[in-house]
Design an enzyme around this catalytic site. Sequence first.
Site, PDB file in Angstrom:
ATOM      1  N   GLU A  69      -2.051  31.916 -39.474  1.00 55.00           N
ATOM      2  CA  GLU A  69      -2.510  32.296 -40.811  1.00 55.00           C
ATOM      3  C   GLU A  69      -2.831  33.778 -40.877  1.00 55.00           C
ATOM      4  O   GLU A  69      -2.716  34.406 -41.914  1.00 55.00           O
ATOM      5  CB  GLU A  69      -3.716  31.462 -41.233  1.00 55.00           C
ATOM      6  N   GLY A 125      -8.344  27.422 -42.098  1.00 55.99           N
ATOM      7  CA  GLY A 125      -7.116  26.748 -41.664  1.00 55.99           C
ATOM      8  C   GLY A 125      -7.231  26.078 -40.317  1.00 55.99           C
ATOM      9  O   GLY A 125      -6.216  25.669 -39.747  1.00 55.99           O
ATOM     10  N   LYS A 137     -25.889  35.061 -28.673  1.00 51.95           N
ATOM     11  CA  LYS A 137     -26.509  36.321 -28.253  1.00 51.95           C
ATOM     12  C   LYS A 137     -27.989  36.146 -27.939  1.00 51.95           C
ATOM     13  O   LYS A 137     -28.579  36.944 -27.205  1.00 51.95           O
ATOM     14  CB  LYS A 137     -26.317  37.384 -29.346  1.00 51.95           C
ATOM     15  N   GLY A 141      -6.872  33.838 -34.378  1.00 48.38           N
ATOM     16  CA  GLY A 141      -7.587  34.577 -35.395  1.00 48.38           C
ATOM     17  C   GLY A 141      -7.842  36.002 -34.971  1.00 48.38           C
ATOM     18  O   GLY A 141      -7.157  36.546 -34.102  1.00 48.38           O
ATOM     19  N   ILE A 142      -8.851  36.595 -35.586  1.00 48.37           N
ATOM     20  CA  ILE A 142      -9.235  37.958 -35.262  1.00 48.37           C
ATOM     21  C   ILE A 142     -10.448  37.927 -34.346  1.00 48.37           C
ATOM     22  O   ILE A 142     -11.218  36.971 -34.349  1.00 48.37           O
ATOM     23  CB  ILE A 142      -9.554  38.755 -36.540  1.00 48.37           C
ATOM     24  N   ILE A 190     -12.012  37.385 -28.497  1.00 49.68           N
ATOM     25  CA  ILE A 190     -11.413  36.326 -27.681  1.00 49.68           C
ATOM     26  C   ILE A 190      -9.907  36.236 -27.887  1.00 49.68           C
ATOM     27  O   ILE A 190      -9.147  36.220 -26.915  1.00 49.68           O
ATOM     28  CB  ILE A 190     -12.111  34.976 -27.940  1.00 49.68           C
TER      29      ILE A 190
END
Length: 422
Positions: A231, A329, A354, A208-209, A212
Amino acid sequence: MSKYVTAQEAVKVVKSNDRVYLQAAAAAPTVLANALTERASELKNVEICHLHTEGEARYANPELRESFHVNSFFIGANVRHTIKAGNGSYTPVFLSELPNLFRKNVLPLDVAFIHVSPPDSHGYCSLGVSVEATVAAIENAKTVIAQVNPQMPRTFGDGILHVSEIDYLVEVNVPIFSHEITPFSKEEEKIGEYVASLIEDRSTLQMGIGSIPNAALSKLIHHKDLGLHTEMFSDGVIDLIENDVINCNYKGTLRGRALATFLIGSKRLYDFVNDNPFIEMKESSMVNDTARIRKNPKMVAINSAIEVDVTGQVCADSIGAKMYSGVGGQMDFIRGAALSHGGKAIIALPSITKKGESRIVPFLKQGAGVVTTRSHAQYIITEHGIADLYGKTLKQRMDSLIRIAHPMHQERIEKEYYEMLK
């Protein structure tokens, strides 16, 4: 062409009680959405449905609840408040199945708002940086309205459509919503190292974005012959593609091409994918199809979570009962990677929030949703190590997951788990 109108003229086709679909992510057609919002006083009970979108969402103002109701298939930050305020709701759905909600007429569409590149000399536009369920929306909506933007990258794949498929065209010239790469923390870098250690040469990646995935990608510069079937992707893959680390030569699905259904990144990313035949943008029913994902040898799925309990249950869509994002997804790729020959399904997350709360927990918060079940979970990674859950008993899983929890929480997690069993 007579199809060219102003945004204000185009959105007049929307009537009270209509359902409108907005193209997702960085391609959100905000000019059209804002023009529709200006008509709030004229409209009642218009449902606006979409996946996560970038940018402003004026229609999501709770003061406009009589005019608009937001139906999120994946909840973005710009509409998250609507769930509590009561002018929005969430429809759980796998990204792979979302197009079928339109094709099977489960959610009939009256209007689709889309965002395209200008038509070429043959009259073809591109959906650019977001295809997801938009093709199905175009096929099934009674009216299709496009904002036509010279700043929208022209991408190849399912997002190529002829102007004859569009009812109204609205010319705009606005930047595509962008995310700049932010530096990753020491903890995120360590997680990235652990993730990269599981990736072999000739693996195919889904990620993903965020920090990490970018941290993991930064550790792959010496790998060879990686593939991309995901995706979405962001800037982190560009250097790997340009250095022939990602060449997609050993994929089982669409070999020789990087496969995605939407993109979010910086202007550098949008310039990179523009008119680039190496990038194939396909509908989510294809990209997220488990049967296609599993055809990639050594498929590696890298996803995140809000919290993971000590048996391996993964909550990724809510904080307790409070909806935060969506199913998306994750399960499509977790299952596809697990069924792939040599594949690996990874959940990677920091050990604490956090605020210092543990994200490895004895039990999920009350009301939390299970996106990935304990029987689907394989690798769980924090900055404190890797827990391999595959084929492990509940006791073995607990021991492994406590070891990768933050040290200040380990004793408490174990104690609370056993007290719960009494």
